[in-house]
Design a protein around this motif. Structure first.
Motif, PDB file in Angstrom:
ATOM      1  N   UNK A 367       0.988  -1.293   0.105  1.00 45.31           N
ATOM      2  CA  UNK A 367      -0.267   0.295  -0.185  1.00 45.31           C
ATOM      3  C   UNK A 367       0.876   1.135   0.153  1.00 45.31           C
ATOM      4  N   UNK A 368       0.179   2.277  -0.468  1.00 46.11           N
ATOM      5  CA  UNK A 368       1.296   3.253  -0.618  1.00 46.11           C
ATOM      6  C   UNK A 368       0.115   4.386  -0.723  1.00 46.11           C
ATOM      7  N   UNK A 369       0.456   5.578  -0.084  1.00 46.12           N
ATOM      8  CA  UNK A 369      -1.042   6.603   0.362  1.00 46.12           C
ATOM      9  C   UNK A 369      -0.947   8.107  -0.348  1.00 46.12           C
ATOM     10  N   UNK A 370      -1.134   8.850  -1.022  1.00 46.56           N
ATOM     11  CA  UNK A 370      -1.254   9.464  -1.319  1.00 46.56           C
ATOM     12  C   UNK A 370      -1.411  11.097   0.036  1.00 46.56           C
ATOM     13  N   UNK A 371      -2.407  10.675   0.213  1.00 48.29           N
ATOM     14  CA  UNK A 371      -2.692  11.145   1.372  1.00 48.29           C
ATOM     15  C   UNK A 371      -1.287  11.388   2.920  1.00 48.29           C
ATOM     16  N   UNK A 372      -0.863  10.458   3.437  1.00 49.99           N
ATOM     17  CA  UNK A 372       0.150  10.365   3.818  1.00 49.99           C
ATOM     18  C   UNK A 372       1.221  10.880   3.916  1.00 49.99           C
ATOM     19  N   UNK A 373       1.844  10.182   2.569  1.00 49.46           N
ATOM     20  CA  UNK A 373       3.473  10.427   1.554  1.00 49.46           C
ATOM     21  C   UNK A 373       2.843  12.392   1.512  1.00 49.46           C
ATOM     22  N   UNK A 374       2.366  12.319   1.316  1.00 51.99           N
ATOM     23  CA  UNK A 374       2.384  14.635   0.417  1.00 51.99           C
ATOM     24  C   UNK A 374       1.997  15.280   2.052  1.00 51.99           C
ATOM     25  N   UNK A 375       1.682  15.195   3.095  1.00 54.88           N
ATOM     26  CA  UNK A 375       1.841  14.947   4.420  1.00 54.88           C
ATOM     27  C   UNK A 375       3.104  15.098   4.786  1.00 54.88           C
TER      28      UNK A 375
END
Length: 465
Positions: A367-375
């Motif tokens: 899994x990867x999350x744009x929400x988590x990585x972008x912040x």
């Protein structure tokens, strides 16, 4: 009790003390403790965005369980890039569940392997830069029509206004201005489908077999039937028409693969729905969040106004202006950083797959999350701040590749990425040149469904400039 060590978590045992550097077996850490059978699904379902941020705080590779399935969460852009680039190589596109497939069918977003490659080759020409250029006039024209309806002092729901606008753009660019679908009916059906897909994905429905009936699945079937009927009606009208049309649907109807075969009626339906969601749902959400952020940061709003006055003066924007509206592009990029429409991406490890030199057991869901990585403050200083200047090519932040991936990446990068960016920038330019939108005070929270949506109406007062 769920365990978090060794092959039970889908990760091959590594040698003690091995550093987690690129090219050597990576270091993983355990995620929050799960429960039997469900694993970490209850925590994930309660608040998926906070859950992924919590995993990111634990490390760059975190083991957890999506129900009984071993999972690995990635926070480092280098590892995320590996996953994106290796999808269709050492990673498979995951099964997305009956709810998702009911709406999306087996379109290019869902298809795998040779079927995916064939469909991508047929769909891609419809959204190439040359074609997007031809759609730009329609985007601006629809935005002007909306602007002509607004007046100073008027109260509006931005969420509804942007939905109606992007529906109109989608209908005209996909179906053609003269033969349109019932945008209101499709819009209502899409709203139901999006809500129910999100509810199933983050709840117990994610673990239920496809054949188990639920109220949510029944609602999705009814919504999908409305979409199917409208698409079938418009496709039939297109096929009866004479001459070549400039819309996306006409291009899909005439596209041929290397054998000369064309898309079937079912495939046309699936790709049309995919394009509709990409051209309407995602851009609508992005524009709502952009207005929300602009209202909260007057400095950014003033900088955007200054660029619009400098580049456009008293005229409406066209495609040629897109490249010159660099600050408007930065506003959209920063909006997609803080509120990425697509908020997670996953892949399933094949035999022999690895990430960061770490061997993975076949079947591990990564899994990867744009929400988590972008912040992540490592890549974005002051990550909670709305600061478009970080995207300035001259003097902006140094942002690693795959620290920002709202459209995915690798071979399965979103085909409509350029369409979405051009649409968002031109619409914002048309409306922001004429109006400020004073959004009512109060925090608006994101709801992770099929896309990242506001949790309520976004009410504002229109102020003419």
């Amino acid at each position: 009790m769920t365990t978090h060590t060794g092959t039970a978590s889908g990760v091959q045992p590594k040698e003690p003390g091995t550093p987690g550097t690129s090219g050597t077996p990576g270091t993983t850490v355990a995620g929050p403790r799960g429960v039997p059978v469900l694993g970490n699904l209850p925590q994930f379902g309660k608040d998926p965005l906070a859950f992924f941020e919590g995993l990111r705080a634990r490390g760059d590779m975190v083991r957890w369980r999506f129900g009984p399935k071993p999972s690995l969460f990635l926070a480092d852009p280098e590892h995320i890039g590996e996953l994106m680039r290796e999808t269709e190589g050492t990673f498979d596109q995951p099964e997305l569940g009956i709810a998702f497939r009911t709406v999306m069918g087996n379109g290019v977003v869902v298809a795998r392997g040779q079927d995916w490659r064939r469909k991508r080759s047929l769909v891609q020409p419809s959204v190439r830069p040359k074609q997007v250029r031809s759609y730009a006039a329609t985007m601006a024209e629809c935005a002007v029509e909306l602007a002509d309806q607004w007046s100073g002092g008027e109260r509006i729901d931005i969420k509804r206004e942007m939905a109606v606008l992007t529906q109109r753009i989608a209908v005209r660019t996909i179906f053609g201005a003269d033969i349109g679908a019932d945008a209101e009916a499709i819009g209502r059906a899409m709203d139901v489908a999006q809500r129910e897909i999100g509810a199933e994905f983050s709840g117990i429905g994610a673990l239920l077999p496809d054949w188990v009936p639920t109220l949510g699945r029944a609602r999705i079937k009814r919504a999908s039937a409305v979409i199917d009927a409208e698409v079938a009606r418009v496709v039939a009208q297109h096929r009866q028409g004479d001459g070549e049309r400039p819309d996306l649907l006409s291009r899909l109807l005439t596209a041929q693969d290397e054998t000369g075969a064309r898309l079937s009626d079912a495939e046309i339906r699936d790709e049309t729905v995919t394009l509709y969601i990409g051209g309407h749902e995602t851009t609508s959400s992005t524009l709502v969040w952009a207005w929300y952020l602009l209202a909260r940061e007057p400095r950014v709003r003033q900088a955007l106004t200054a660029e619009l006055e400098r580049v456009l003066g008293d005229r409406e924007p066209g495609f040629e202006d897109y490249a010159r509206l660099t600050y408007a592009q930065s506003v959209v990029k920063e909006t997609l950083r803080l509120y990425p429409t697509i908020w997670l991406l996953t892949g399933v490890a094949r035999e022999g797959a690895s990430i960061g030199g770490l061997p993975l057991v076949a079947g591990t869901r990564v899994w990867s999350s744009q929400w988590a990585t972008h912040r992540d403050p490592r890549w974005f200083p002051e990550p909670e701040e709305f600061r478009p200047e970080r995207w300035n090519p001259d003097g902006g932040d140094e942002i690693p590749e795959y620290a920002w991936f709202p459209f995915g990446g690798g071979p399965r990068v979103c085909l409509g990425a350029r369409f979405a960016m051009v649409e968002a920038v031109l619409v914002l330019a048309v409306l922001a040149r004429r109006f400020d939108l004073d959004v009512d005070p109060g925090e608006i929270r994101p709801v992770p469904s099929l896309t990242l949506q506001p949790d309520r109406e976004v009410l504002a007062t229109v102020r003419a400039r």
